[in-house]
Design an enzyme around this catalytic site. Structure first.
Site, PDB file in Angstrom:
ATOM      1  N   TYR A 174      90.036-104.834  62.867  1.00 31.43           N
ATOM      2  CA  TYR A 174      90.395-103.421  62.712  1.00 31.43           C
ATOM      3  C   TYR A 174      89.745-102.819  61.464  1.00 31.43           C
ATOM      4  CZ  TYR A 174      93.572 -99.435  61.931  1.00 31.43           C
ATOM      5  OH  TYR A 174      94.104 -98.197  61.701  1.00 31.43           O
ATOM      6  N   LYS A 178      87.051 -99.769  61.376  1.00 32.78           N
ATOM      7  CA  LYS A 178      87.358 -98.525  60.664  1.00 32.78           C
ATOM      8  C   LYS A 178      86.353 -98.244  59.552  1.00 32.78           C
ATOM      9  CE  LYS A 178      90.946 -97.011  62.913  1.00 32.78           C
ATOM     10  NZ  LYS A 178      90.766 -95.827  63.789  1.00 32.78           N
TER      11      LYS A 178
END
Length: 306
Positions: A174, A178
């Site tokens: 993640y 991002k």
């Protein structure tokens, strides 16, 4: 009911992952400011499993009940076909597209040594590819408009995270995705400015299905009557403004948004530097780095570090 300011009157916005959480809050807020909204959502679980158009349809019903205009889109925006159909839905339904809010995502958290390749690929796909493809197809439309003499006042709001800016323990996939979204935002802002397109990113902190378990204590709702600092609706006013013509001149920026606070994130920039004017030896390089670090700012802690 439309806000008296109607910042987005006459505009058409597409919001991905808009069936719940932050995306839903953004869609409702854009509609309240006069935008016509394409509500995209696959209706999947917090880990990306399952699918259904129920959440998107529910948000459309909410917008219409309040007097706004909206349509649902159930396509997979991490596929070229689905991303293209998102733009086509806006054009077919409302005749234009002015604002794209990339928000869709899910979590598959693991420590790195336990992180399966499939979980890496799935999170990269929905977050990073799921930003790239809608952006690509929307940008192609806006570039064509500009070349035809109809330069738009187009806006893109991407969704990064504190995990992407600082790292986050247990979220290697993640956090990497991002961080990639920030890089994509900077490139898109530089490439698309000539065509009337502004591209910014937010790093929000709010209570959603993705955060309410991972950060349960921080995300807990307050007692009755107290300010709900982690309500997703707190982030949406910034998204609405960035997605409106009122944000003219603001592009290539990353904003952290949490509770009642908005922060301009300034990212990587040169710090202390040493220049020998010739090649270092390893020992010299080490001594130089030690001296530079002594004069550098202390890094912010990684999310979830103990």
């Amino acid at each position: 009911m439309t806000s008296p300011t109607a910042l987005c009157a006459g505009r058409v916005a597409a919001v991905t992952g808009a069936g719940r959480g932050l995306g839903r809050a953004h869609a409702l807020a854009l509609a309240a400011e006069g935008a016509k909204v394409v509500v995209n959502d696959l209706g999947v679980g917090p880990d990306g499993s399952g699918a259904g158009d129920g959440p998107a349809q529910q948000v459309v019903a909410e917008i219409r009940a309040a007097g706004g205009e909206a349509v649902a889109h159930g396509g997979d925006i991490a596929s070229s076909e689905g991303a293209a159909s998102l733009v086509a839905t806006a054009l077919d339904s409302f005749g234009r597209l002015d604002t794209l809010v990339n928000n869709a995502g899910f979590l598959r958290d693991r420590m790195l040594v336990n992180l399966d390749e499939d979980d890496w690929d799935a999170v990269m796909r929905v977050h990073l590819k799921g930003h790239f493809l809608p952006l690509k197809h929307a940008a192609a439309h806006w570039r064509a408009e500009a070349k035809a003499g109809r330069t738009p006042e187009a806006r893109v709001v991407n969704t990064s995270s504190g995990a992407g800016l600082l790292g986050s323990v247990g979220q290697g996939n993640y956090a990497a995705a991002k961080a990639g979204i920030v890089g994509l935002t900077l490139v898109a802002a530089a490439e698309m400015g000539r065509y009337g397109v502004q591209v910014n990113a937010i790093a929000p902190a709010a209570r959603t299905r993705m955060t309410e378990e991972t950060f349960a204590a921080t995300m807990a709702a307050p007692g009755e009557g107290a300010f709900d600092a982690m309500a997703p609706e707190n982030v949406s006013p910034l998204v609405v403004w960035l997605g409106s013509a009122a944000s003219a001149g603001v592009t290539g920026r990353v904003f952290e948004a949490e509770a009642g606070r908005i922060t301009v994130m300034e990212g990587w920039r040169p710090g202390p530097t040493a220049d020998k004017g010739a090649r270092w030896s390893p020992a010299e390089a080490g001594a130089a780095v030690s001296g530079l670090l002594a004069g550098a700012e202390t890094p912010q802690p990684v999310y979830g570090a103990h």
